[in-house]
Every structure is written in structure tokens, then in C-alpha cells.
Design an enzyme around this catalytic site. Structure first.
Site, short mmCIF file in Angstrom:
data_model
loop_
_atom_site.label_atom_id
_atom_site.label_comp_id
_atom_site.label_asym_id
_atom_site.label_seq_id
_atom_site.Cartn_x
_atom_site.Cartn_y
_atom_site.Cartn_z
N HIS A 122 0.71 -1.20 0.05
CA HIS A 122 0.10 -0.06 -0.07
C HIS A 122 0.82 1.34 0.14
O HIS A 122 2.14 1.20 0.41
CB HIS A 122 -0.85 -0.11 1.11
CG HIS A 122 -1.85 -1.14 1.20
ND1 HIS A 122 -3.24 -1.08 2.07
CD2 HIS A 122 -2.30 -2.09 0.23
CE1 HIS A 122 -3.89 -1.99 1.68
NE2 HIS A 122 -3.32 -2.83 0.71
N GLU A 143 0.66 3.92 1.73
CA GLU A 143 0.92 4.47 3.17
C GLU A 143 2.17 3.55 3.49
O GLU A 143 3.20 4.17 4.22
CB GLU A 143 -0.04 4.22 4.08
CG GLU A 143 -1.52 4.88 3.89
CD GLU A 143 -2.28 3.93 2.96
OE1 GLU A 143 -1.79 3.38 2.00
OE2 GLU A 143 -3.45 3.71 3.39
N CYS A 168 -6.22 1.28 5.23
CA CYS A 168 -6.82 -0.06 5.97
C CYS A 168 -6.26 -0.34 7.42
O CYS A 168 -5.28 0.51 7.93
CB CYS A 168 -6.30 -1.15 4.95
SG CYS A 168 -4.66 -1.75 4.97
N CYS A 182 -2.49 -0.84 7.52
CA CYS A 182 -1.75 0.65 7.43
C CYS A 182 -2.05 1.45 8.77
O CYS A 182 -1.01 2.16 9.18
CB CYS A 182 -1.97 1.26 6.20
SG CYS A 182 -1.58 0.63 4.52
#
Length: 155
Positions: A68, A70, A96, A99
Site C-alpha cells: 500500500h 502508506e 486500511c 496501514c
């Protein structure tokens, strides 16, 4: 947020283009976009494992070639020895739960995001950790904040 949107254009994910920027003291510290780890073939080349397995968004995060945005931004900080404690994250999508855990442990204190993500646990954990979440609106490239206080952003 405009820079996070620009970074998202580098994404190699076939499902979602996400960009993240970590900022502290009005300086950009790191950026990240979602895609396969360095040296690994991208989904653009080999196809989307999640699509092939018919996995819904927000489920079974481990069944994906990608990292991801992040996560990539946090990893870049660690890779280059940059402290992001007390920083702010600008992300095109609400993080999410995976993260969110990384954001909390990295010491990021505020998140600005544009679009929601189907993961209520992330918002619950961020609220408990007193990470402020601010949903922004994109009005023809002009971003406005809709602050809901500590982790009160709309999903």
C-alpha cells in the site's frame, strides 16, 4: 493533497491508484504509491492475483503482490533514516487496518484523505490511538478539509 494525487499516478495496481505523502514542519519527508515491491514484477505485467481469485476489496490483504502507498511511504522513511514521528499523512484513500497499525507505531499524528475504504477497524484503532483524521473534498482540484475531530472522518 495535490501531490498525493500526482504520486498516485505512479501506481502499478490494476484495481486502485493510491498515493501518500508524509509531511512534517511544512516539508515533504517521503512519498509512496501502491505497487509491487522493488525487483518484483508488477500486476501490470502479470495480472492481478486478487482479481483472479475474486477477492473483494478490503479483504485478505495478504493475497496481493502490492504494498500500500502508506506502507511504502513509511518504509521509505525507514530506508533513508528519516523520522516521521509527529508527522502528517496525506493519502488519496483512507488507510486500511494494516496501514493504520503501521501509522500508529510510526508516530504519525494526523491523516488527511480523499476517499473512504471499507475497513471500520482502521478507524476504530486510529481513534483509540488519538490519530486525527480529516476527510478532504476535491472540488475541481481545489481541496477542502472536512474535519471531524479525532478520528471522526467519514468512511
Amino acid at each position: 493533497m495535490g501531490i498525493a494525487c500526482l504520486v498516485a499516478k505512479r501506481s502499478t495496481c490494476l484495481r486502485r491508484f493510491v498515493g501518500a505523502v508524509v509531511v512534517k514542519d511544512k516539508r515533504i519527508l517521503t512519498t509512496g504509491y501502491n505497487g509491487a515491491p522493488s525487483g518484483i514484477r508488477h500486476c501490470l505485467e502479470v495480472g492481478c492475483l486478487r482479481e483472479q481469485m475474486k477477492i473483494a476489496s478490503g479483504e485478505r490483504h495478504e493475497l496481493c503482490r502490492g504494498i500500500h502507498a502508506e506502507q511504502n511511504a513509511i518504509i521509505q522513511a525507514a530506508f533513508h533514516g528519516v523520522s516521521i514521528k509527529g508527522a502528517t499523512l496525506f493519502c488519496t484513500t483512507m488507510p486500511c487496518s494494516i496501514c493504520a497499525k503501521m501509522i500508529i507505531n510510526a508516530g504519525i499524528k494526523k491523516i488527511y484523505y480523499l476517499t473512504g475504504y471499507a475497513d471500520a477497524l482502521a478507524q476504530d484503532m486510529l481513534r483509540e490511538a488519538s490519530v486525527e483524521i480529516i476527510k478532504m473534498e476535491d472540488i475541481d482540484g481545489n481541496f477542502t478539509a472536512d474535519s471531524h475531530g479525532s478520528a471522526g472522518g467519514d468512511l
